[in-house]
Each structure stands twice: as structure tokens, then as C-alpha cells.
Enzyme design. Structure first.
Site, PDB file in Angstrom:
ATOM      1  N   TYR A  78       2.902   6.270  10.785  1.00 23.90           N
ATOM      2  CA  TYR A  78       2.684   4.630   9.917  1.00 23.90           C
ATOM      3  C   TYR A  78       2.946   4.399   9.435  1.00 23.90           C
ATOM      4  O   TYR A  78       3.173   2.926   9.327  1.00 23.90           O
ATOM      5  CB  TYR A  78       1.321   5.519   8.942  1.00 23.90           C
ATOM      6  CG  TYR A  78      -0.299   4.303   8.297  1.00 23.90           C
ATOM      7  CD1 TYR A  78      -0.920   4.286   9.620  1.00 23.90           C
ATOM      8  CD2 TYR A  78      -0.465   3.908   7.812  1.00 23.90           C
ATOM      9  CE1 TYR A  78      -2.237   3.488   9.566  1.00 23.90           C
ATOM     10  CE2 TYR A  78      -0.799   2.933   6.936  1.00 23.90           C
ATOM     11  CZ  TYR A  78      -2.272   3.245   8.101  1.00 23.90           C
ATOM     12  OH  TYR A  78      -2.637   2.022   7.737  1.00 23.90           O
ATOM     13  N   HIS A 108       0.852  -1.101  -0.160  1.00 20.54           N
ATOM     14  CA  HIS A 108       0.096  -0.256  -0.123  1.00 20.54           C
ATOM     15  C   HIS A 108       0.737   0.922  -0.704  1.00 20.54           C
ATOM     16  O   HIS A 108       2.529   1.299   0.956  1.00 20.54           O
ATOM     17  CB  HIS A 108      -1.019   0.252   1.422  1.00 20.54           C
ATOM     18  CG  HIS A 108      -2.278  -1.347   1.063  1.00 20.54           C
ATOM     19  ND1 HIS A 108      -3.729  -0.098   1.208  1.00 20.54           N
ATOM     20  CD2 HIS A 108      -1.539  -1.842   1.271  1.00 20.54           C
ATOM     21  CE1 HIS A 108      -3.991  -1.998   1.285  1.00 20.54           C
ATOM     22  NE2 HIS A 108      -3.012  -2.171   1.002  1.00 20.54           N
ATOM     23  N   LYS A 159       0.505  -1.753  14.943  1.00 22.09           N
ATOM     24  CA  LYS A 159       2.134  -1.460  15.365  1.00 22.09           C
ATOM     25  C   LYS A 159       2.732  -2.583  15.857  1.00 22.09           C
ATOM     26  O   LYS A 159       3.536  -2.763  16.450  1.00 22.09           O
ATOM     27  CB  LYS A 159       2.705  -0.303  16.071  1.00 22.09           C
ATOM     28  CG  LYS A 159       1.877   1.122  15.782  1.00 22.09           C
ATOM     29  CD  LYS A 159       3.568   0.605  14.340  1.00 22.09           C
ATOM     30  CE  LYS A 159       3.217   2.782  13.596  1.00 22.09           C
ATOM     31  NZ  LYS A 159       3.917   2.489  12.448  1.00 22.09           N
ATOM     32  N   TYR A 184      -9.663   4.141   7.976  1.00 29.68           N
ATOM     33  CA  TYR A 184      -9.838   4.487   8.995  1.00 29.68           C
ATOM     34  C   TYR A 184     -10.534   5.451   8.967  1.00 29.68           C
ATOM     35  O   TYR A 184     -10.453   6.963   8.470  1.00 29.68           O
ATOM     36  CB  TYR A 184      -9.441   5.161   9.941  1.00 29.68           C
ATOM     37  CG  TYR A 184      -7.371   4.177   9.511  1.00 29.68           C
ATOM     38  CD1 TYR A 184      -6.541   3.913   9.009  1.00 29.68           C
ATOM     39  CD2 TYR A 184      -7.334   3.820  10.758  1.00 29.68           C
ATOM     40  CE1 TYR A 184      -5.726   3.116   8.363  1.00 29.68           C
ATOM     41  CE2 TYR A 184      -5.577   2.739  11.206  1.00 29.68           C
ATOM     42  CZ  TYR A 184      -5.113   2.685  10.609  1.00 29.68           C
ATOM     43  OH  TYR A 184      -4.300   1.436  10.166  1.00 29.68           O
ATOM     44  N   PRO A 234      -4.902  -1.154  18.834  1.00 26.94           N
ATOM     45  CA  PRO A 234      -5.020  -1.264  17.165  1.00 26.94           C
ATOM     46  C   PRO A 234      -5.148  -0.300  16.013  1.00 26.94           C
ATOM     47  O   PRO A 234      -4.719  -0.427  15.058  1.00 26.94           O
ATOM     48  CB  PRO A 234      -5.603  -2.401  17.091  1.00 26.94           C
ATOM     49  CG  PRO A 234      -6.974  -2.576  17.701  1.00 26.94           C
ATOM     50  CD  PRO A 234      -6.337  -1.779  19.143  1.00 26.94           C
TER      51      PRO A 234
HETATM   52  C1  PHB Z   1      -5.795  -5.550   9.760  1.00 28.40           C
HETATM   53  O1  PHB Z   1      -5.629  -5.490   8.438  1.00 28.40           O
HETATM   54  O2  PHB Z   1      -6.499  -6.088  10.809  1.00 28.40           O
HETATM   55  C2  PHB Z   1      -5.650  -3.658  10.948  1.00 28.40           C
HETATM   56  C3  PHB Z   1      -5.463  -3.407   9.671  1.00 28.40           C
HETATM   57  C4  PHB Z   1      -4.786  -1.818  10.277  1.00 28.40           C
HETATM   58  C5  PHB Z   1      -5.034  -1.687  11.462  1.00 28.40           C
HETATM   59  C6  PHB Z   1      -5.216  -2.660  12.372  1.00 28.40           C
HETATM   60  C7  PHB Z   1      -5.508  -4.193  12.215  1.00 28.40           C
HETATM   61  O3  PHB Z   1      -4.441  -0.759  11.875  1.00 28.40           O
END
Ligand code: PHB
Ligand code: APR
Length: 392
Positions: free
Chosen positions: A386, A74, A298, A203, A294
């Protein structure tokens, strides 16, 4: 029965497994004790966001053949506030760095296969029950396997046994301080057999709560929503989950595709820290020492970052007899962990619903979001955290 090795590793998660591979490459013998079965650890559903540093290490270890094919790279991420979207192009803002989506259990499968192929001893269903003598030069781990009691003596113990493990509890209580922060919400996560509705992660803050659109493959979507800490999985029918996701992730001209859900679970959100990760010959790494919410993706990356320092320090010790890097282990790790702790906390409060929509706190939240779109400096701050700071 009595066994002996140089490094006794407790836990076959990402931390324990990467440590074993790094040590074995330098000719340092180790044994991993894992209280669950191989099948269990290989199928435990967790997050799936790998920083560039993590991908680089897996490649360097020769454990990335499948990741290279199936991992989804990504170059940007979409941030949304009540339907208004901003894209953060992190490759552009960080000199070409990126993230890769690849499930943690897939990482674990690849690491186990590589470790076993290279002859590393992983004892599954081997439950470490006591660690003795961490102040001596030969600590001993007591464990049980198949109903039999064993001991493993070693030069060092690597406590890679996760948040509920035995290692942290073995450190003398006055050798470290604990910091805990519980968040007033949880995440309900699903895996669904449906093509992702977005190529990039989304997000989203919404007045009904947070939502995250992620993915696992071209045909599997991974999605999360903010729920109350008291909510039970039975409260959330598939229909209700999809409805909520569609509303919270919604934007003009965009629709969320639905499909059969094949996994759903609720996880509480917490931050946990200690300020010292080593006592005598016991070294903690990964979730054994720290938990981040989460929202920054990280957890796995911090575990692997700890292990880089630990492996380097142990290899240096066996090559030169010097303890300087071992002594610096904890402070070296803590710099990155605090940075990630702050970033994860920032992302959590930016995107979760905590105050009434339209309240003073919520309008500040909106101002923070708008600033990402106004300021390249702020977008870069988010991007570099990030993808993971390279040298912290
Ligand atoms: C996930 O794909 O499980 C995932 C991706 C980003 C996050 C948390 C979990 O911040
Ligand atoms: N004896 C043997 N093994 C144990 C014991 C014990 N007493 N206690 C715990 N374990 C094992 C667990 O079964 C688990 O497989 O230790 C392992 C710890 O692995 P993880 O929980 O995956 O932790 P870590 O390797 O630090 O990886 C951190 O996992 O929870 C996620 O978000 C987190 O992505 C991050 C990653």
C-alpha cells in the site's frame, strides 16, 4: 513550422511533467505537447494517493512547496467488512513509511507551474497526430496547434499520453502483447463540501457493495461506491449516494457526515498491461502503458515510477553514449507494474461484491479479511504494498 528538441514528450500529465523536470535539471532540452488546455488538465478530477517515493521525488524536484503544507500524511488505513473494522498501522509495519493524500490535479498544477517557471516549453492545445521514424535516430512528431500543422524532430519520443493516446498505437502490433481484464463493476466518485468523518481512509466491503471514504482537505471529503457497469449518473441522486455510503461504511458508534456534493462521476474499472514499453526510439510511460483499478491507489505512483527509470536511462545515454539502461527500461518498469497490478487486483476482489453474500466465494473473501487481523505477516504484506515497495 518545424521544431527540434532532444526529447519530444507527448502528454502533460504527471508522467510527462515529471520527466520534463528531471531532464531539464540535467540540461537535456525537451518539449511537451499536450492536446488539452492548461485549464482542463489542471482541473481534471482524479485520485489523490501519493506513495512515499512519489512525495520524495516531488520534493527532490522542488515542486512540493504546496504539497508540504496541504498534503495530508497518513500512518494507517482502516479496512472494514460488513461493519467489522481492522486498522493496518502501516508506519509501524513498514519502518515509518506512509502515504500522503493530495489531489492529482493539485500535483499537475504544481508541476506545470514549476516547469513553466524553469522555462520548459509546454505547448497546450497541441494535438500529436503522427509519430514517424521511431526506428531511426531522429523520430518526428507531427502535431496541430491553432489550426496549423507542425513537426517536432527529436532524438527520443516519450509517449506519456495516457490510455487513449497515440503512442502505444504507434508501436508495431507484433512488438508487444496486451492483457486486459474488465471488472464487472464501476466506481461512482464524489467530492463534497463536508469535513471528513474519518482521519484515515476506510476501504469497506459490504453486502450491498464496496465503499471508500477518502478526503482532500479538512473541509472536503472524497468518497466512492461500487455501482453496476450499466448505471448512469442520473440514477444516483445525492440522497441515494449518501444513504448507500452511510450503510456500506457504517460501524457501531460511527456516523458519516453529509454535505453538498460538488462533483460526481462514474469510472469503469479495468486492468490493462503490455509486456514491452519501448520500440526503437519510442518509450511509453504511465497510463499509456498500463491501467490498474483504483482500489490500490497506484495509478499516479506507477506513472512517476516509470519516469524515474526513463529519466535515469536518458540522462545516462546523453552523458556516456551507452544504451544499456535504455534497453533495460521496459523490464525495470514492468517488475513494479506487475506487483502493483497484483496488489490492486487483490484489493479489488477483497472489497468488492462479486458473489452472493454468504456464498462460498464470499466466505473465502471474509476469511481473507479476517486473516489480516490474525496475522502480522498478512497485515505487513498489505502495508508494504500500500505504501509502495521502495526498491522494486
Ligand atoms: C482518492 O482519494 O481519490 C483515492 C484514495 C485511495 C484510493 C483511490 C482513490 O485507493
Ligand atoms: N497529443 C497530445 N497530448 C495528448 C494526446 C495527443 N495525441 N493524447 C493524450 N494526450 C494527453 C492527455 O490530454 C493527458 O493530459 O496526455 C496526457 C496524459 O496524462 P494522464 O492521463 O494524466 O496520464 P499519466 O501522465 O500517465 O498519469 C497517470 O493519470 O489517469 C490517471 O490514474 C492515472 O493517476 C494516473 C495518472
Amino acid at each position: 513550422m518545424h521544431h527540434h528538441t532532444r526529447i519530444g514528450i507527448i502528454g502533460a500529465g504527471p508522467a510527462g511533467l515529471t520527466l520534463a523536470l528531471l531532464l531539464q535539471r540535467s540540461g537535456i532540452p525537451c518539449v511537451i505537447l499536450e492536446n488539452r488546455s492548461r485549464d482542463y488538465v489542471e482541473n481534471r478530477v482524479r485520485a489523490g494517493l501519493l506513495e512515499q517515493n512519489t512525495v520524495d521525488l516531488l520534493r527532490d524536484l522542488g515542486a512540493a512547496d504546496r504539497l508540504n503544507v496541504e498534503g495530508l500524511e497518513h500512518h494507517g488505513v482502516i479496512l472494514s467488512f460488513n461493519g467489522q473494522r481492522i486498522r493496518v498501522p502501516f508506519d509501524e509495519l513498514t519502518g515509518g513509511r506512509g502515504i500522503t493524500i493530495y489531489g492529482q490535479q493539485e500535483v499537475v498544477k504544481d508541476l506545470i507551474a514549476t516547469a513553466l517557471y524553469r522555462g520548459i516549453d509546454i505547448l497546450f492545445e497541441a494535438d500529436a497526430t503522427l509519430i514517424e521514424g521511431i526506428e531511426s535516430e531522429q523520430p518526428t512528431i507531427h502535431f496541430t496547434q491553432n489550426g496549423l500543422v507542425h513537426t517536432l524532430s527529436c532524438d527520443f519520443v516519450a509517449g506519456c499520453d495516457g490510455f487513449h493516446g497515440l503512442s502505444r498505437k504507434t508501436m508495431p502490433p507484433d512488438s508487444y502483447r496486451e492483457f486486459r481484464h474488465e471488472y464487472p463493476f464501476s466506481w461512482l466518485g464524489i467530492l463534497a463540501n463536508v469535513a471528513p468523518s474519518s482521519d484515515e481512509l476506510i476501504y469497506a466491503y459490504h453486502e450491498r457493495g464496496f465503499a471508500l471514504h477518502s478526503l482532500r482537505s479538512p473541509s472536503v471529503s472524497r468518497l466512492y461506491i461500487q455501482v453496476d457497469n450499466e448505471d448512469k449518473i442520473e440514477d444516483w441522486s445525492d440522497e441515494r449516494i449518501w444513504e448507500e455510503l452511510s450503510i456500506r461504511l457504517g460501524a457501531e458508534g460511527w456516523a458519516l457526515e453529509r454535505g453538498p456534493i460538488f462533483e460526481k462521476s462514474i469510472t469503469p474499472m479495468r486492468s490493462f498491461m503490455i509486456d514491452n514499453m519501448q520500440y526503437g526510439r519510442l518509450f511509453l510511460a504511465g497510463d499509456a502503458a498500463h491501467i490498474v483499478p483504483p482500489t490500490g491507489g497506484k495509478g499516479l505512483n506507477l506513472a512517476v515510477a516509470d519516469i524515474r527509470w526513463l529519466a535515469e536511462a536518458l540522462i545516462h545515454f546523453f552523458e556516456t553514449g551507452q544504451t544499456d539502461l535504455l534497453e533495460q527500461y521496459s523490464s525495470n518498469c514492468l517488475r513494479r507494474i506487475w506487483r502493483a497490478q497484483d496488489f490492486s487486483n487483490f484489493m479489488t476482489y477483497l472489497f468488492h461484491k462479486q458473489a452472493e453474500h454468504g456464498s462460498f466465494e464470499n466466505l473465502l473473501q471474509k476469511a481473507k479479511f479476517d486473516y489480516i487481523g490474525i496475522s502480522k505477516a498478512q497485515a505487513t504484506t498489505i502495508a508494504e504494498n500500500y505504501v509502495g515497495l521502495k526498491d522494486v
